[in-house]
Design a protein around this motif. Sequence first.
Motif, PDB file in Angstrom:
ATOM      1  N   GLU A  35      -3.971  15.243  -6.203  1.00  0.00           N
ATOM      2  CA  GLU A  35      -3.302  14.820  -4.964  1.00  0.00           C
ATOM      3  C   GLU A  35      -2.248  15.835  -4.518  1.00  0.00           C
ATOM      4  O   GLU A  35      -1.914  15.916  -3.331  1.00  0.00           O
ATOM      5  N   GLN A  36      -1.734  16.632  -5.436  1.00  0.00           N
ATOM      6  CA  GLN A  36      -0.645  17.548  -5.112  1.00  0.00           C
ATOM      7  C   GLN A  36      -1.135  18.869  -4.516  1.00  0.00           C
ATOM      8  O   GLN A  36      -0.326  19.726  -4.176  1.00  0.00           O
ATOM      9  N   CYS A  88      -6.138  12.286 -11.073  1.00  0.00           N
ATOM     10  CA  CYS A  88      -6.044  11.783  -9.695  1.00  0.00           C
ATOM     11  C   CYS A  88      -4.709  12.190  -9.075  1.00  0.00           C
ATOM     12  O   CYS A  88      -4.654  12.651  -7.928  1.00  0.00           O
ATOM     13  N   LEU A  89      -3.621  12.003  -9.830  1.00  0.00           N
ATOM     14  CA  LEU A  89      -2.298  12.307  -9.278  1.00  0.00           C
ATOM     15  C   LEU A  89      -2.052  13.805  -9.191  1.00  0.00           C
ATOM     16  O   LEU A  89      -1.383  14.283  -8.270  1.00  0.00           O
ATOM     17  N   GLN A 147     -11.051  13.470  -3.546  1.00  0.00           N
ATOM     18  CA  GLN A 147     -10.668  13.538  -2.123  1.00  0.00           C
ATOM     19  C   GLN A 147     -11.129  14.821  -1.434  1.00  0.00           C
ATOM     20  O   GLN A 147     -10.391  15.412  -0.640  1.00  0.00           O
ATOM     21  N   HIS A 166       0.872  -1.188   0.000  1.00  0.00           N
ATOM     22  CA  HIS A 166       0.000   0.000   0.000  1.00  0.00           C
ATOM     23  C   HIS A 166       0.909   1.239   0.000  1.00  0.00           C
ATOM     24  O   HIS A 166       1.104   1.894   1.029  1.00  0.00           O
ATOM     25  N   LYS A 195     -11.077   8.708  -4.430  1.00  0.00           N
ATOM     26  CA  LYS A 195      -9.642   9.002  -4.432  1.00  0.00           C
ATOM     27  C   LYS A 195      -9.286  10.045  -5.488  1.00  0.00           C
ATOM     28  O   LYS A 195      -8.267  10.707  -5.390  1.00  0.00           O
ATOM     29  N   THR A 196     -10.132  10.184  -6.507  1.00  0.00           N
ATOM     30  CA  THR A 196      -9.822  11.169  -7.554  1.00  0.00           C
ATOM     31  C   THR A 196      -9.900  12.587  -6.996  1.00  0.00           C
ATOM     32  O   THR A 196      -8.975  13.364  -7.164  1.00  0.00           O
ATOM     33  N   MET A 229      -8.460   8.452   4.300  1.00  0.00           N
ATOM     34  CA  MET A 229      -9.463   9.017   3.399  1.00  0.00           C
ATOM     35  C   MET A 229     -10.865   8.580   3.843  1.00  0.00           C
ATOM     36  O   MET A 229     -11.817   9.368   3.786  1.00  0.00           O
ATOM     37  N   GLU A 266       3.379  11.828 -14.299  1.00  0.00           N
ATOM     38  CA  GLU A 266       2.623  10.990 -15.230  1.00  0.00           C
ATOM     39  C   GLU A 266       2.666  11.642 -16.609  1.00  0.00           C
ATOM     40  O   GLU A 266       2.504  12.854 -16.733  1.00  0.00           O
ATOM     41  N   ARG A 289       4.697  22.219   4.207  1.00  0.00           N
ATOM     42  CA  ARG A 289       3.669  21.767   3.280  1.00  0.00           C
ATOM     43  C   ARG A 289       3.116  22.942   2.528  1.00  0.00           C
ATOM     44  O   ARG A 289       2.760  23.949   3.117  1.00  0.00           O
ATOM     45  N   ARG A 290       3.024  22.783   1.227  1.00  0.00           N
ATOM     46  CA  ARG A 290       2.407  23.815   0.410  1.00  0.00           C
ATOM     47  C   ARG A 290       0.962  23.990   0.828  1.00  0.00           C
ATOM     48  O   ARG A 290       0.275  23.047   1.173  1.00  0.00           O
ATOM     49  N   ALA A 296     -11.366   0.106  -1.194  1.00  0.00           N
ATOM     50  CA  ALA A 296     -11.185  -0.740  -2.376  1.00  0.00           C
ATOM     51  C   ALA A 296      -9.709  -0.980  -2.675  1.00  0.00           C
ATOM     52  O   ALA A 296      -9.230  -0.726  -3.779  1.00  0.00           O
ATOM     53  N   ILE A 297      -9.001  -1.483  -1.684  1.00  0.00           N
ATOM     54  CA  ILE A 297      -7.597  -1.871  -1.818  1.00  0.00           C
ATOM     55  C   ILE A 297      -7.418  -2.959  -0.767  1.00  0.00           C
ATOM     56  O   ILE A 297      -8.065  -2.895   0.289  1.00  0.00           O
ATOM     57  N   LYS A 336       5.933   9.119  -9.594  1.00  0.00           N
ATOM     58  CA  LYS A 336       6.056   8.271 -10.780  1.00  0.00           C
ATOM     59  C   LYS A 336       7.449   8.343 -11.414  1.00  0.00           C
ATOM     60  O   LYS A 336       7.652   7.820 -12.514  1.00  0.00           O
ATOM     61  N   SER A 339      -9.430   4.754  -0.889  1.00  0.00           N
ATOM     62  CA  SER A 339      -8.249   3.900  -1.001  1.00  0.00           C
ATOM     63  C   SER A 339      -7.302   3.996   0.190  1.00  0.00           C
ATOM     64  O   SER A 339      -6.171   3.513   0.103  1.00  0.00           O
ATOM     65  N   SER A 340      -7.742   4.581   1.274  1.00  0.00           N
ATOM     66  CA  SER A 340      -6.919   4.533   2.490  1.00  0.00           C
ATOM     67  C   SER A 340      -7.831   4.759   3.683  1.00  0.00           C
ATOM     68  O   SER A 340      -8.916   5.349   3.554  1.00  0.00           O
ATOM     69  N   ARG A 342      -6.087  15.753   3.270  1.00  0.00           N
ATOM     70  CA  ARG A 342      -4.626  15.658   3.153  1.00  0.00           C
ATOM     71  C   ARG A 342      -4.141  14.527   4.025  1.00  0.00           C
ATOM     72  O   ARG A 342      -4.505  14.438   5.184  1.00  0.00           O
ATOM     73  N   ARG A 343      -3.267  13.715   3.454  1.00  0.00           N
ATOM     74  CA  ARG A 343      -2.645  12.639   4.229  1.00  0.00           C
ATOM     75  C   ARG A 343      -1.840  13.231   5.362  1.00  0.00           C
ATOM     76  O   ARG A 343      -1.217  14.269   5.233  1.00  0.00           O
ATOM     77  N   GLN A 369      -2.108   4.702  -8.237  1.00  0.00           N
ATOM     78  CA  GLN A 369      -2.231   5.812  -7.287  1.00  0.00           C
ATOM     79  C   GLN A 369      -1.799   5.423  -5.866  1.00  0.00           C
ATOM     80  O   GLN A 369      -0.971   6.108  -5.251  1.00  0.00           O
ATOM     81  N   GLU A 370      -2.340   4.331  -5.348  1.00  0.00           N
ATOM     82  CA  GLU A 370      -2.026   3.948  -3.961  1.00  0.00           C
ATOM     83  C   GLU A 370      -1.378   2.564  -3.860  1.00  0.00           C
ATOM     84  O   GLU A 370      -1.040   2.123  -2.770  1.00  0.00           O
ATOM     85  N   HIS A 371      -1.268   1.854  -4.987  1.00  0.00           N
ATOM     86  CA  HIS A 371      -0.678   0.510  -4.979  1.00  0.00           C
ATOM     87  C   HIS A 371       0.720   0.550  -5.588  1.00  0.00           C
ATOM     88  O   HIS A 371       0.959   1.262  -6.557  1.00  0.00           O
TER      89      HIS A 371
END
Lengths: 401, 401
Positions: free
Chosen positions: B383-384, B379-380, B54, A301, B51-52, B77, B310, A400-401, B92-93, A309, B73-74, B400-401, A346-348
């Motif tokens: 996330e930023q 999605c990625l 969030q 995870h 997750k897209t 989240m 990506e 953190r931004r 879903a992971i 990436k 996915s976490s 935010r994580r 994304q998370e895997h």
Amino acid sequence: MADLSSTSRRLRDLGVRRATLIVDRDRAEANIARYAARAAAAGIVLRPHFKTHQSAGVAQWFRKAGITRAAVSSIGMARYFADHGWDDLTLAIPANPLEVEDYDTLAGRVALGLTIDSHATCDALEERLQEAVSLWIEVDTGGGRTGIAWDDHAALTSLALRLRAGSGRSAQEPRHRFAGLLTHGGQSYGARDRLEAAAIFATVRRRLQAAAAALGDAGLSDDSRRGTDATGSSILLSAGDTPGFASSADWSGLDEARPGNFVFHDLMQLSLGTCTQDDLACAVACPVIGVYPERHEAAVHAGAVHLSKEHLSGTDGRAIFGRLIGLSADGFTSLLPGWDVASLSQEHGLIAARTQQARHGLAAVKPGDLVLVAPVHACLTCEQFTSYLTLDGEIISRYRR
Amino acid sequence: MADLSSTSRRLRDLGVRRATLIVDRDRAEANIARYAARAAAAGIVLRPHFKTHQSAGVAQWFRKAGITRAAVSSIGMARYFADHGWDDLTLAIPANPLEVEDYDTLAGRVALGLTIDSHATCDALEERLQEAVSLWIEVDTGGGRTGIAWDDHAALTSLALRLRAGSGRSAQEPRHRFAGLLTHGGQSYGARDRLEAAAIFATVRRRLQAAAAALGDAGLSDDSRRGTDATGSSILLSAGDTPGFASSADWSGLDEARPGNFVFHDLMQLSLGTCTQDDLACAVACPVIGVYPERHEAAVHAGAVHLSKEHLSGTDGRAIFGRLIGLSADGFTSLLPGWDVASLSQEHGLIAARTQQARHGLAAVKPGDLVLVAPVHACLTCEQFTSYLTLDGEIISRYRR
């Protein structure tokens, strides 16, 4: 010697339950000390780029090594470090005309360096910047990213003359000081090996000196090497990029070094030959959530949102998004042979056992184990986390931004 | 029709000064409404993957469209959306045995679905999970990421029988419920076009049904199509991935759809033919910090830390990290032809003018302008960022994580 299972046990003992950014502080401090010593030996100011770690806690390790100046890559990052006592900061990316007010506020608190490569940006700064700043002209010495081309003498001279004029404004307090020429030889990341990185670095330094010489020819300098200008103040030469400084013992011709990545290094530096495995100082602990012996893989995870990436190409052209590294009582070990991160969503993440020995090791891996992934590009991986966990269990926060 | 300069002006009017994630709410709501209608027409539950985006604010747009369930996915989240009123969530992971206590706490508050593909993870859940959860068995229908292979009937049956036994525990309150089979046909992202994505989706659905049929043959179901089990309760079939659902009008054979990306779409979906330019609903406003007419490029202060690394491959094999899109009074427009994001480093991006017309347009670009970049993988990119800015100037925060 650490293996998969002892590494997993140690990470669990650290309390890790989910993807966690781990730093081996001893290694990071050794990296810092080595670069500080090399800069001192070369008689050059080390102004490390803090975009790699973005942490006031990690910055303290630099301070312990005598470093008092830093480069950053955003105004937010600059404010963060200013809030943590750093009072000499260079924003080593061309200034954004939309943020002049932010620069102005910060320049009232710290010695702020800004970077420009155009009259248009200079217009914006002159128009709205009240506080004194140092201005660097960025020179493109072959990286092809930002900066005035090193051999475009007309453009360089034109902008430098304007800055000199600006810095000598009659009766007024000068609003800015022309600090010198700044470059980032990022093309070193395309080198095949350390020797090629060293050759690129030599070219970068030569081109930066040539740009300074052109300013000298235009009467801006009485020193064709480093460009002490006609008023007697130096036009300093500043260069960045870890592969350059790592690849070559010869740092001559420069006044300031701005590498950043060296604090942690990563697989990209390792593949360039610009660090050793013993220099790798950050990694991501990742929980195993699936094991697939028939395809010699395990799922973790931890995905693109944790590792980024960024990838390398393996010898067979396969993309590599990370490699496994061990953890012993003494800290990080060497890389665990035969393992790499084969894909990321994304998370895997999927880690793949490439050798018979690794495949044998996979038989003992189970969900709930932890693996430690050395990142391809430490700067981008660290960016994905809010904090570091040291091997002593200390949590060190990040900007953190 | 928007062009570079009108887009820049509108973004400045929105108050943008640095890299900012922009969402076209009308487009996003239209995307949501379209998928909600398609799911309703197919008689399938839409459980969108959050997750897209969030974001609790964006999630409200789904609720307006009648959506009450989501995938995440976490565990972090999941907690975030639970805190914002979402009480039916599927992780879903594959479950992480190290986070069982976190699952347990959350399962006391909401209807929680977990995903497993191994007895080892089932051991961890049975041992320490006190609260009732729904358990999904993940099936690998060809994606090769996580899950039990769809044709490994022995493994599927063995785990399903165990879950059925667990869900029928004599006098005790059942601690978990065997919900069904879940898959993510992520191989659709490798499709050349929409037709191939549709063919992959058909295969994914057929394989998921075959896996359910195998459970039926083992006495776990009296319905070989969807596997209503012997007790009369359904074994549901759940599939994910936007390209699959986007490519095909036929969603038959499924009980639940978990696409996520469709809320915003992106250049990857566009290149698969699974959305149109009019469906692109998020983009990053980026300040121009340098202009280099001789190489037909401009630099923006927006890099890998904003857009992610990506990329797509252009027709000539060049990597493409984004494309420029316009902004008019009515919202996002079509892509601006001839422009792409050619390279990214940590905080820098280079946009390249590829056509004569774009090169002509470059002549008017200057530092301080803003361009709008449609991301390769929404999605990625999302996330930023910590928040979205709508075209009405509303700031919508994100988890935010």
